[in-house]
Motif scaffolding. Structure first.
Motif, PDB file in Angstrom:
ATOM      1  N   GLY A  91      46.496-132.453-150.601  1.00  0.00           N
ATOM      2  CA  GLY A  91      45.187-132.823-151.110  1.00  0.00           C
ATOM      3  C   GLY A  91      44.699-132.097-151.714  1.00  0.00           C
ATOM      4  N   GLY A  92      43.426-131.679-152.386  1.00  0.00           N
ATOM      5  CA  GLY A  92      43.499-130.858-153.570  1.00  0.00           C
ATOM      6  C   GLY A  92      41.816-130.242-152.701  1.00  0.00           C
ATOM      7  N   ASP A  93      41.550-128.753-152.078  1.00  0.00           N
ATOM      8  CA  ASP A  93      40.460-127.942-151.403  1.00  0.00           C
ATOM      9  C   ASP A  93      39.613-128.059-152.073  1.00  0.00           C
ATOM     10  OD1 ASP A  93      43.387-127.560-149.785  1.00  0.00           O
ATOM     11  OD2 ASP A  93      43.516-125.767-150.698  1.00  0.00           O
ATOM     12  N   VAL A  94      38.310-127.949-151.373  1.00  0.00           N
ATOM     13  CA  VAL A  94      37.118-127.130-152.164  1.00  0.00           C
ATOM     14  C   VAL A  94      36.739-126.024-151.899  1.00  0.00           C
ATOM     15  CG1 VAL A  94      34.508-127.846-152.149  1.00  0.00           C
ATOM     16  CG2 VAL A  94      35.950-129.937-152.106  1.00  0.00           C
ATOM     17  N   ILE A  95      36.518-125.668-153.118  1.00  0.00           N
ATOM     18  CA  ILE A  95      36.515-123.933-153.002  1.00  0.00           C
ATOM     19  C   ILE A  95      34.916-122.780-153.455  1.00  0.00           C
ATOM     20  CG2 ILE A  95      37.285-121.778-154.578  1.00  0.00           C
ATOM     21  CD1 ILE A  95      40.360-123.448-154.584  1.00  0.00           C
TER      22      ILE A  95
END
Length: 351
Positions: free
Chosen positions: A41-45
């Motif tokens: 899953g994509g990260d929140v940066i």
């Protein structure tokens, strides 16, 4: 609109599920397990940016979710990873965990990046479960859930000098004379409703230098209890290296004692001061910061008020200046005094 606080909810992408599949093609009667893994899953940066100066884009869009990973496929094909999302905040933003109150990160430099919610890991396909005694496994893993977090954002402007004082003490007029800033200026209290920043330049090329001055909305007695505009904006001068305390010595203020005005504002600064070590930052209480005291409106000053304030300030061994932002008297001397205190390399005053 100047917004310096916001609460957000972020959700990283979930991992994709692993696939359960078997290789089936001509002349390969027992191809075996071929389930691919799920994508991560994509990260929140979160990233600090100089292109932003307010948190308004979070006030009206408080939820942010990264893309989930795709599921695994047959023929040992791994699913695509989810795309990360990048949230940009102004330099000077402090990020707090909403549930614990813990400081997660303090963005003090441009282009700092921090992962604030990590994406879930993709599940394994059934190809990983094959053994010599278990050659046709039907086991496969589900993707892990991405992290979900609640955060509080608090913007603290980065300035070298902070202007404080009673409403209508002349702070906005002074910053307009020192810099190119154009704050709203009027003859009624609380004209300034949000902090203003101005860049002051001194010296000539090639030795020209600059520093930033912040104009805070006016304080009154009881501000730390919520009176007036309260102390909601004083966080913006927690990082400043020097305070300039403006005191009106004219009779237009309606207050008889400038020394008492000085004491009242200092008391409010002390009441606001954070505890030692709070936020994980190396900060000094506002009341303990270096200070220059400035008597304003000396073109219409009450001589007794001016003398009383100057005597009291000098007794406390504080630097003292008297100015008139209308006539320009004392402005240049004050500008060079500020430069001397905050600039890393000394500059010589213009003659």
């Amino acid at each position: 609109m100047f917004i310096d606080e916001a609460k957000i909810r972020v959700k990283a992408g979930d991992g994709g599920n692993g696939c359960m599949a078997f290789r089936r093609e001509k002349f390969v009667p027992r191809g075996g397990p071929s389930g691919g893994d799920g994508g991560h899953g994509g990260d929140v940066i979160m990233e600090s940016s100089q292109r932003h100066n307010t948190l308004i884009h979070f006030r009206y869009n408080p939820e942010h979710k990264a893309q989930r990973g795709e599921h695994g496929l047959g023929s040992n094909c791994t699913g695509l990873d989810g795309h990360d999302i990048v949230l940009q905040v102004p330099v000077g933003t402090a990020l707090y965990d909403q549930l614990t109150g813990e400081l997660v990160h303090d963005f003090q430099e441009p282009d700092e990046r921090v992962v604030i919610a990590k994406g879930g890991r993709g599940g394994r396909g059934n190809q990983h479960f094959a053994t010599s005694t278990h050659q046709a496994p039907r086991e496969h893993e589900m993707g892990r859930a991405g992290e979900e977090r609640l955060y509080r954002l608090e913007l603290k402007l980065l300035a070298d000098v902070g202007l404080v004082g009673y409403p209508n003490a002349g702070k906005s007029t002074l910053i307009s004379r020192l810099s190119a800033a154009k704050p709203k200026i009027a003859d009624y209290p609380f004209t300034t409703l949000e902090p203003n920043l101005g860049v002051v330049t001194v010296g000539e090329e090639p030795n020209r230098q600059s520093f930033v001055v912040a104009d805070m909305p006016g304080l009154i007695e009881g501000a730390h209890l919520g009176s007036g505009l309260g102390t909601q904006f004083l966080r913006h001068i927690e990082r400043t290296r020097l305070l300039v305390h403006l005191v009106d010595v004219s009779d237009a203020s309606g207050r008889p004692d400038p020394v008492e005005d000085f004491k009242v504002i200092n008391k409010e600064l002390a009441s606001f001061s954070p505890k030692a070590g709070e936020d994980g930052a190396d900060q000094h209480p506002l009341a303990d910061k270096p200070m220059i005291v400035v008597a304003t409106k000396i073109d219409v000053a009450n001589p007794e008020k001016l003398k009383k304030l100057a005597t009291y300030v000098k007794r406390r061994k504080l630097e003292f200046h008297a100015i008139s932002a209308v006539t320009g008297q004392g402005i240049d001397e004050l500008k060079w005094a500020l430069a001397k205190r905050v600039l890393p390399v000394a500059v010589e005053a213009e003659v």
